[in-house]
Design a protein around this motif. Structure first.
Motif, PDB file in Angstrom:
ATOM      1  N   THR A 194       0.805  -1.326   0.122  1.00 45.06           N
ATOM      2  CA  THR A 194      -0.065   0.030   0.090  1.00 45.06           C
ATOM      3  C   THR A 194       0.650   1.299   0.083  1.00 45.06           C
ATOM      4  O   THR A 194       0.101   2.342   0.372  1.00 45.06           O
ATOM      5  N   GLU A 243       1.789   4.575  -5.272  1.00 53.50           N
ATOM      6  CA  GLU A 243       0.709   4.308  -6.108  1.00 53.50           C
ATOM      7  C   GLU A 243      -0.269   3.357  -5.765  1.00 53.50           C
ATOM      8  O   GLU A 243      -1.808   3.449  -5.715  1.00 53.50           O
ATOM      9  N   PRO A 244      -0.016   2.285  -5.335  1.00 50.54           N
ATOM     10  CA  PRO A 244      -0.993   1.136  -4.999  1.00 50.54           C
ATOM     11  C   PRO A 244      -1.809   1.391  -3.720  1.00 50.54           C
ATOM     12  O   PRO A 244      -2.759   0.961  -3.610  1.00 50.54           O
ATOM     13  N   TYR A 271      -3.750   3.907  -3.285  1.00 48.48           N
ATOM     14  CA  TYR A 271      -5.168   4.307  -3.799  1.00 48.48           C
ATOM     15  C   TYR A 271      -6.108   3.253  -4.170  1.00 48.48           C
ATOM     16  O   TYR A 271      -7.466   3.142  -4.483  1.00 48.48           O
ATOM     17  N   LYS A 272      -5.486   2.147  -4.816  1.00 56.89           N
ATOM     18  CA  LYS A 272      -6.128   0.863  -5.265  1.00 56.89           C
ATOM     19  C   LYS A 272      -6.195  -0.255  -4.352  1.00 56.89           C
ATOM     20  O   LYS A 272      -7.093  -1.310  -4.457  1.00 56.89           O
ATOM     21  N   SER A 273      -5.714  -0.161  -3.121  1.00 57.96           N
ATOM     22  CA  SER A 273      -5.489  -1.396  -2.313  1.00 57.96           C
ATOM     23  C   SER A 273      -6.770  -1.260  -1.303  1.00 57.96           C
ATOM     24  O   SER A 273      -7.151  -0.098  -0.908  1.00 57.96           O
TER      25      SER A 273
END
Length: 242
Positions: free
Chosen positions: A99, A102-103, A105-107
């Protein structure tokens, strides 16, 4: 060969001149708390050294020892989650677990501990719970308040009639409960408390999942003497060694 040796010596002299490799630190913050039932104390510090290095964190020492910055002795925790005692200290920290960057916001958010480590630090067991960075970050809040009065119990501090002195909306709280363990007192030359900082970690008592992590700055409306507060679960400013 002589040229190479000279070059190496120049580089080494640069690093040592900047404080790299030495035990010279400028301590900017130092707090100490007595560990209940033990001759040991726990320090929270922040220091600066060569090449803009900034070691900080918790160190356990015997109460008769003079504090020195020893990076290798810093406890592997970010915050204390329970009042330290002679047998056990509990703390939390966080790691990426996919997390960071960039990851983030997607996690998905995970609030339960990802890993638990138990080590022995200066004769005391240290339980370290490691959480997902996003779960930790999304649970954090706090604020700056002025309070009218307080009540201390064995494990908590209760503050009453608090006025928000930070946000535009000026929130008012009738009561704020803060668990002891990581409370910091700042006092003036009259031994009066001028500010209280509190890092409050609330974990589910069964699952140890994060419920809330709060950082508060609290200013008394009326004078409070340092001796009006106990030593249990409370840090006080320590004299910075020369």
């Amino acid at each position: 060969m002589k040229v190479k040796i000279f070059s190496i010596l120049v580089v080494l002299s640069f690093f040592y001149g900047c404080g790299f490799g030495k035990n010279d630190w400028t301590i900017e913050k130092l707090y100490v708390q007595k560990i209940e039932g033990s001759p040991k104390v726990i320090y929270n510090f922040s220091a600066w050294g060569g090449l803009d290095s900034n070691p900080r964190g918790f160190i356990i020492l015997d109460s008769t020892e003079t504090f020195k910055v020893k990076v290798e002795n810093i406890l592997p925790i970010y915050q204390i989650s329970e009042i330290p005692n002679k047998k056990n200290i509990e703390g939390i920290t966080h790691d990426c677990y996919g997390t960071c960057g960039e990851p983030y916001y997607k996690s998905s958010i995970i609030l339960k501990p990802m890993k638990i480590n138990i080590t022995n630090e200066n004769g005391i067991d240290l339980t370290t719970r490691i959480y997902q960075y996003k779960g930790y970050s999304e649970s954090s809040n706090g604020g700056r308040y002025q309070f009218e009065k307080f009540v201390e119990t064995r494990d908590s501090l209760y503050f009453y009639n608090l006025n928000d002195i930070e946000s535009m909306e000026k929130y008012h709280l009738d009561e704020l409960k803060i668990k002891k363990g990581e409370i910091y007192l700042n006092s003036n030359e009259k031994n009066e408390i001028i500010r209280i900082f509190a890092n409050n970690v609330q974990l589910n008592p069964i699952t140890k999942s994060i419920e809330k992590i709060s950082d508060y700055s609290l200013t008394p409306k009326y004078p409070i003497k340092d001796q009006d507060l106990s030593e249990r679960g409370i840090f006080r400013e320590a004299k910075i060694p020369k």
